[in-house]
Design a protein around this motif. Structure first.
Motif, PDB file in Angstrom:
ATOM      1  N   SER A 154      -5.353   3.441  -1.972  1.00  0.00           N
ATOM      2  CA  SER A 154      -5.804   4.721  -2.525  1.00  0.00           C
ATOM      3  C   SER A 154      -6.615   5.452  -1.465  1.00  0.00           C
ATOM      4  CB  SER A 154      -6.675   4.494  -3.769  1.00  0.00           C
ATOM      5  OG  SER A 154      -7.891   3.851  -3.395  1.00  0.00           O
ATOM      6  N   GLU A 155      -6.955   6.689  -1.778  1.00  0.00           N
ATOM      7  CA  GLU A 155      -7.812   7.456  -0.875  1.00  0.00           C
ATOM      8  C   GLU A 155      -9.197   6.813  -0.768  1.00  0.00           C
ATOM      9  OE1 GLU A 155      -7.810  11.455  -2.274  1.00  0.00           O
ATOM     10  OE2 GLU A 155      -5.690  11.779  -1.852  1.00  0.00           O
ATOM     11  N   LEU A 156      -9.710   6.317  -1.909  1.00  0.00           N
ATOM     12  CA  LEU A 156     -11.022   5.652  -1.881  1.00  0.00           C
ATOM     13  C   LEU A 156     -10.963   4.408  -1.008  1.00  0.00           C
ATOM     14  CD1 LEU A 156     -13.916   5.169  -2.834  1.00  0.00           C
ATOM     15  CD2 LEU A 156     -12.983   4.040  -4.880  1.00  0.00           C
ATOM     16  N   HIS A 157      -9.905   3.635  -1.128  1.00  0.00           N
ATOM     17  CA  HIS A 157      -9.726   2.435  -0.316  1.00  0.00           C
ATOM     18  C   HIS A 157      -9.816   2.785   1.173  1.00  0.00           C
ATOM     19  CE1 HIS A 157      -6.944  -1.224   0.717  1.00  0.00           C
ATOM     20  NE2 HIS A 157      -8.190  -1.431   1.069  1.00  0.00           N
ATOM     21  N   LEU A 158      -9.108   3.830   1.585  1.00  0.00           N
ATOM     22  CA  LEU A 158      -9.102   4.222   2.998  1.00  0.00           C
ATOM     23  C   LEU A 158     -10.440   4.824   3.421  1.00  0.00           C
ATOM     24  CD1 LEU A 158      -5.484   5.643   3.364  1.00  0.00           C
ATOM     25  CD2 LEU A 158      -6.342   3.385   3.994  1.00  0.00           C
ATOM     26  N   GLN A 159     -11.120   5.495   2.499  1.00  0.00           N
ATOM     27  CA  GLN A 159     -12.448   6.026   2.821  1.00  0.00           C
ATOM     28  C   GLN A 159     -13.428   4.891   3.111  1.00  0.00           C
ATOM     29  OE1 GLN A 159     -13.609   8.479  -0.488  1.00  0.00           O
ATOM     30  NE2 GLN A 159     -12.017  10.017  -0.096  1.00  0.00           N
ATOM     31  N   LEU A 160     -13.363   3.838   2.311  1.00  0.00           N
ATOM     32  CA  LEU A 160     -14.265   2.705   2.524  1.00  0.00           C
ATOM     33  C   LEU A 160     -13.931   1.973   3.821  1.00  0.00           C
ATOM     34  CD1 LEU A 160     -14.592   1.302  -1.098  1.00  0.00           C
ATOM     35  CD2 LEU A 160     -16.363   2.388   0.273  1.00  0.00           C
ATOM     36  N   ILE A 161     -12.661   1.919   4.168  1.00  0.00           N
ATOM     37  CA  ILE A 161     -12.277   1.303   5.446  1.00  0.00           C
ATOM     38  C   ILE A 161     -12.809   2.135   6.606  1.00  0.00           C
ATOM     39  CG2 ILE A 161     -10.259   0.956   6.940  1.00  0.00           C
ATOM     40  CD1 ILE A 161      -8.876  -0.184   4.404  1.00  0.00           C
ATOM     41  N   GLN A 162     -12.740   3.434   6.469  1.00  0.00           N
ATOM     42  CA  GLN A 162     -13.286   4.316   7.509  1.00  0.00           C
ATOM     43  C   GLN A 162     -14.787   4.077   7.674  1.00  0.00           C
ATOM     44  OE1 GLN A 162     -11.997   8.346   7.050  1.00  0.00           O
ATOM     45  NE2 GLN A 162     -13.232   9.126   8.734  1.00  0.00           N
ATOM     46  N   LYS A 163     -15.488   3.896   6.541  1.00  0.00           N
ATOM     47  CA  LYS A 163     -16.927   3.632   6.615  1.00  0.00           C
ATOM     48  C   LYS A 163     -17.203   2.250   7.210  1.00  0.00           C
ATOM     49  CE  LYS A 163     -21.169   4.359   4.031  1.00  0.00           C
ATOM     50  NZ  LYS A 163     -21.904   3.335   4.731  1.00  0.00           N
ATOM     51  N   LEU A 164     -16.346   1.268   6.867  1.00  0.00           N
ATOM     52  CA  LEU A 164     -16.502  -0.071   7.421  1.00  0.00           C
ATOM     53  C   LEU A 164     -16.323  -0.059   8.932  1.00  0.00           C
ATOM     54  CD1 LEU A 164     -16.832  -3.126   7.005  1.00  0.00           C
ATOM     55  CD2 LEU A 164     -14.372  -3.257   6.596  1.00  0.00           C
ATOM     56  N   LEU A 165     -15.366   0.706   9.409  1.00  0.00           N
ATOM     57  CA  LEU A 165     -15.166   0.832  10.855  1.00  0.00           C
ATOM     58  C   LEU A 165     -16.429   1.365  11.531  1.00  0.00           C
ATOM     59  CD1 LEU A 165     -11.572   2.374  10.968  1.00  0.00           C
ATOM     60  CD2 LEU A 165     -12.224   0.131  11.844  1.00  0.00           C
ATOM     61  N   HIS A 166     -17.056   2.342  10.888  1.00  0.00           N
ATOM     62  CA  HIS A 166     -18.268   2.953  11.458  1.00  0.00           C
ATOM     63  C   HIS A 166     -19.457   1.986  11.405  1.00  0.00           C
ATOM     64  CE1 HIS A 166     -21.340   6.000  12.302  1.00  0.00           C
ATOM     65  NE2 HIS A 166     -22.014   5.491  11.286  1.00  0.00           N
ATOM     66  N   ASP A 167     -19.654   1.341  10.242  1.00  0.00           N
ATOM     67  CA  ASP A 167     -20.848   0.512  10.059  1.00  0.00           C
ATOM     68  C   ASP A 167     -20.757  -0.819  10.795  1.00  0.00           C
ATOM     69  OD1 ASP A 167     -21.807   2.508   8.446  1.00  0.00           O
ATOM     70  OD2 ASP A 167     -21.327   1.509   6.560  1.00  0.00           O
ATOM     71  N   ARG A 168     -19.603  -1.487  10.716  1.00  0.00           N
ATOM     72  CA  ARG A 168     -19.497  -2.839  11.263  1.00  0.00           C
ATOM     73  C   ARG A 168     -19.047  -2.846  12.714  1.00  0.00           C
ATOM     74  NH1 ARG A 168     -15.327  -6.966   8.575  1.00  0.00           N
ATOM     75  NH2 ARG A 168     -13.851  -5.733   9.801  1.00  0.00           N
ATOM     76  N   ASP A 169     -18.054  -2.009  13.031  1.00  0.00           N
ATOM     77  CA  ASP A 169     -17.456  -2.060  14.364  1.00  0.00           C
ATOM     78  C   ASP A 169     -17.873  -0.900  15.266  1.00  0.00           C
ATOM     79  OD1 ASP A 169     -15.644  -4.421  13.972  1.00  0.00           O
ATOM     80  OD2 ASP A 169     -14.890  -3.146  12.375  1.00  0.00           O
ATOM     81  N   PRO A 197       0.829  -1.215   0.000  1.00  0.00           N
ATOM     82  CA  PRO A 197       0.000   0.000   0.000  1.00  0.00           C
ATOM     83  C   PRO A 197       0.860   1.261   0.000  1.00  0.00           C
ATOM     84  CG  PRO A 197      -0.757  -1.559   1.663  1.00  0.00           C
ATOM     85  CD  PRO A 197       0.563  -2.067   1.173  1.00  0.00           C
ATOM     86  N   MET A 198       0.468   2.230  -0.812  1.00  0.00           N
ATOM     87  CA  MET A 198       1.266   3.441  -0.989  1.00  0.00           C
ATOM     88  C   MET A 198       0.685   4.673  -0.302  1.00  0.00           C
ATOM     89  SD  MET A 198       3.941   2.770  -2.821  1.00  0.00           S
ATOM     90  CE  MET A 198       4.063   1.242  -1.910  1.00  0.00           C
ATOM     91  N   ILE A 199      -0.564   4.611   0.127  1.00  0.00           N
ATOM     92  CA  ILE A 199      -1.236   5.787   0.674  1.00  0.00           C
ATOM     93  C   ILE A 199      -1.400   5.624   2.183  1.00  0.00           C
ATOM     94  CG2 ILE A 199      -3.244   7.294   0.494  1.00  0.00           C
ATOM     95  CD1 ILE A 199      -1.569   7.011  -2.079  1.00  0.00           C
ATOM     96  N   GLY A 200      -0.989   6.644   2.941  1.00  0.00           N
ATOM     97  CA  GLY A 200      -1.080   6.571   4.397  1.00  0.00           C
ATOM     98  C   GLY A 200      -1.866   7.729   4.980  1.00  0.00           C
ATOM     99  N   LEU A 201      -2.617   7.437   6.028  1.00  0.00           N
ATOM    100  CA  LEU A 201      -3.333   8.467   6.782  1.00  0.00           C
ATOM    101  C   LEU A 201      -3.133   8.212   8.268  1.00  0.00           C
ATOM    102  CD1 LEU A 201      -6.805   8.850   4.981  1.00  0.00           C
ATOM    103  CD2 LEU A 201      -4.946  10.518   5.034  1.00  0.00           C
ATOM    104  N   HIS A 236      -2.410   2.330   6.172  1.00  0.00           N
ATOM    105  CA  HIS A 236      -1.921   2.381   4.803  1.00  0.00           C
ATOM    106  C   HIS A 236      -2.846   1.566   3.904  1.00  0.00           C
ATOM    107  CE1 HIS A 236       2.083   3.915   6.141  1.00  0.00           C
ATOM    108  NE2 HIS A 236       1.764   3.223   7.223  1.00  0.00           N
ATOM    109  N   GLY A 237      -3.197   2.138   2.756  1.00  0.00           N
ATOM    110  CA  GLY A 237      -4.047   1.455   1.799  1.00  0.00           C
ATOM    111  C   GLY A 237      -3.617   1.756   0.384  1.00  0.00           C
TER     112      GLY A 237
END
Length: 701
Positions: free
Chosen positions: A434-449, A386-390, A431-432
């Motif tokens: 792309s930005e979209l990849h990390l955005q979806l992970i952020q949403k997954l954290l909210h929805d699932r966990d 993964p090349m993108i970090g937040l 690290h993911g």
């Protein structure tokens, strides 16, 4: 007993760029095979394979989906992989489980970036390849140019197995190139000419057939079919099929092609390793069990699900296998047959089959599972880094308690995502791809966990060092009633050259009265004890070194880690009552801080090595953009398909958002890899900005 004979199995990964119609095609094949009562629709959210809520909302796949159907006596396991480059790891995992990759290409837009990428990855993994041209019912298709582009990019062994009768709104059907009908007047390409190319490519993998054919002999239909399968497995032939899901044209012919020509597991042998030895795995039902986890899914209702490909042996329910990674025995309690989001318990599964298991929490993607054999390891699945970090922070105190576990769950199921903690900046960074990849992970954290996070760009881990030398002293004296604190430390600070041999460098010839030294190769830092005459008692020398190391962590100029320095302690004073370890630790830290500023201090920044693969006609734009980022070109190499790989170095601070810029410059066709290279001095104008920002941040806190 295994459910299916190995020769009747076909394991196929459906890959390609996003939006080319892969999931719609898979849904239609399932319907025609009688596995669904109606045709699933991606646009209407009724797809059997896009079963996640987020996939239905976005109308595109995020996870790979496993399904199966029977056709012409073959049992076909199909893995539909997401097409967006953000989720490329799902497709790479699918390739490991399959013998054949079907690469989907849009008839109107041609070869897009992820179709090209997955075609090459399948070839590198030794997977047989087929091509399906989708959306042949669209207007303005330039079919001849499309086929020419495919052959130029992927090789002239890409040959048409069927050709459209008409295109766009005039599309009426497809005709076979190896069983040509009498009337082919409206075919967009002469099927007889295309069929000859199929035969030429097919016999290339069989010397006996080639010799007989060149001597004027003919091939029976059965011989041709066997030759095509063998050639596909040997990768001397890459068949092309044309379809339209909107008009339901070419779907049955594609299914026929998979059943007749896609290689069964025994035709594309997978390799295993035992030490340095490599050998082919023979898919025997009575052989030892050899299997691998190629995908992990954590479902809030079913818990952790591991998708497993069986390469050898027969796996029984409640069997115990050895996980080679951990060396532990794992009980496989339930074997599940997977059809999209639906699962069904099964008994025995044999070689070539793909199944899922649950409640085996210790399993990870890539794990090799064996029974009855020791020292065997399947190759690791090479996922892109993964090349993108937040940087990540919990939004509330309640999120703080759950964030680590929630992120760890995502790490387990997504091989292109990881989290680490930067020691210098003390930030948690995810690290993911792309930005979209990390955005979806952020949403997954909210929805699932039920975890909410705040993200921002990570801080750059700058370093500090000195270019010169200086010496000085510091006296720490504190009296507050009773015993106080007293310590005086004299030291010298100088630059430590890179690449030294410490045993040769730190000698009494170079450092007068040297007693001992401690060298840290990671920071290229040395602490040298030159104290003579007991001016600092021996019991306090470790405290002096501890104080120096504390200052290395805190930094001086902008609060960054110090490296590449030598600290020599050569004199000091103590008090028989008030001196203690705390006093000498504090004195050493302040002494280094003061002297550091007199030794020509400077900031260092991390440089990264970039390999950027772009269309060759975009080289000018990329090099110009790199120049604005203080990048340095190191060279260029030609890549297949009209691409060029540019090698360069650039400061990490200048490429934090490079993925976004590269996508814009290349129309989404560029890709890059990035890895840390070394540290270099920050230019003076940039250094002043960084120091000023650091001071302002300290004042605000």
């Amino acid at each position: 007993m295994a459910r299916f004979a190995v020769e009747n199995l076909r394991n196929v990964a459906l890959v390609g760029h996003g939006g080319v119609g892969k999931t719609t095609l898979a849904d239609l094949m399932l319907f025609k095979a009688g596995k669904n009562s109606r045709v699933g629709s991606v646009d209407h959210g009724t797809s059997l394979l896009d079963s996640e809520d987020e996939e239905r909302v976005r109308h595109h796949s995020i996870h790979s989906a496993l399904c199966h159907f029977d056709h012409q006596g073959a049992h076909i396991n199909l893995i539909d992989a997401p097409g967006m480059p953000d989720f490329v790891g799902q497709g790479i995992g699918a390739l490991r489980a399959c013998e054949t990759a079907i690469v989907a290409i849009d008839a109107l837009h041609g070869i897009l970036v992820n179709s090209r990428r997955m075609f090459r990855r399948a070839g590198a993994d030794g997977v047989a390849r087929m091509i399906v041209i989708t959306k042949c019912d669209l207007e303005n298709i330039r079919f001849d140019e499309l086929i020419e582009s495919i052959q130029e990019t992927f090789g002239h062994n890409c040959v048409l197995m069927n050709v459209p009768v008409g295109l766009g709104s005039q599309l009426k059907g497809v005709v076979s190139t190896i069983d040509v009908p009498a009337d082919v007047s409206q075919a967009v390409v002469d099927p007889k000419d295309a069929g000859q190319k199929v035969i030429d490519a097919a016999i290339e993998a069989d010397e006996v057939l080639m010799e007989r054919y060149l001597e004027g002999g003919t091939l029976s239909q059965q011989e041709l079919q066997q030759a095509i399968t063998k050639a596909i497995a040997a990768r001397t032939l890459i068949p092309i099929y044309c379809v339209s899901t909107t008009k339901d044209i070419g779907i049955r012919e594609l299914m026929d092609g998979i059943a007749q020509f896609a290689p069964p597991p025994a035709c594309v042998l997978h390799q295993a390793m035992r030490g340095e030895e490599r050998f082919d795995i023979v898919p025997k039902a009575d052989g030892p069990v050899i299997a691998q986890v190629f995908k992990t899914r954590i479902d809030p209702f079913v818990a952790k699900m591991s998708y497993i490909r069986i390469y050898s042996g027969t796996l029984h329910k409640d069997a115990t296998l050895k996980d080679v990674r951990t060396g532990k025995m794992v009980k496989v309690a339930n074997l599940l047959d997977v059809q999209g989001a639906h699962t069904e318990a099964v008994g025995d599964v044999g070689p070539g089959e793909i199944i899922a298991v649950v409640k085996s929490d210790e399993l990870q993607t890539g794990d090799t599972l064996v029974s009855g054999i020791d020292g065997l390891q399947l190759p690791e699945i090479a996922f892109p880094k993964p090349m993108i970090g937040l940087a990540v922070e919990p939004k509330t105190q309640a999120d703080q308690a759950r964030i680590s576990m929630a992120l760890h769950k995502i790490e387990e199921e997504d091989p292109c995502f990881y989290v680490d903690r930067e020691e210098q900046t003390h930030e948690m960074v995810m690290h993911g791809m792309s930005e979209l990849h990390l955005q979806l992970i952020q949403k997954l954290l909210h929805d699932r966990d039920k975890v909410d996070i705040v993200t921002h760009l990570p801080r750059i881990p700058y370093r500090e060092t000195v270019m010169g030398a200086a010496e000085g002293s510091y006296r720490h004296k504190k009296q507050s009633g009773g015993s106080g604190q007293f310590a005086e430390v004299h030291m010298r600070v100088s630059a430590c050259p890179q690449g030294i041999d410490p045993n040769e460098f730190f000698t009494k010839d170079r450092f007068a009265s040297l007693r001992t030294f401690h060298y840290d190769p990671e920071l290229n830092f040395a602490f040298v004890d030159r104290v003579s005459g007991g001016s600092i008692p021996n019991q306090y020398i470790p405290a002096v070194e501890k104080g120096v190391r504390e200052r290395l962590v805190k930094g001086v100029l902008a609060g960054n880690q110090i490296q590449d320095i030598v600290v020599e302690v050569f004199f000091g004073k103590d008090h028989p009552v008030d001196s203690n370890e705390t006093a000498f630790r504090i004195a050493a830290s302040h002494c280094l801080k003061n002297i550091f500023l007199d030794a020509k201090p400077t900031l260092l920044e991390p440089l990264v090595h970039l390999e950027i693969t772009v269309p060759s006609d975009k080289i000018g734009e990329i090099t110009s953009d790199l120049n604005t980022r203080r990048g340095r070109m190191e060279g260029m190499d030609e890549a297949p398909g009209g691409f060029t790989t540019i090698k360069a170095h650039a400061p990490l601070s200048e490429v934090m958002t490079y993925a976004r810029s590269l996508s814009s410059l290349t129309g989404g066709q560029g890709s890059f890899t990035l890895e840390f290279s070394h540290y270099e001095m920050v230019p003076p104008n940039e250094q002043a900005k960084i120091i000023a920002e650091a001071k302002q941040e300290v004042e605000e806190t």
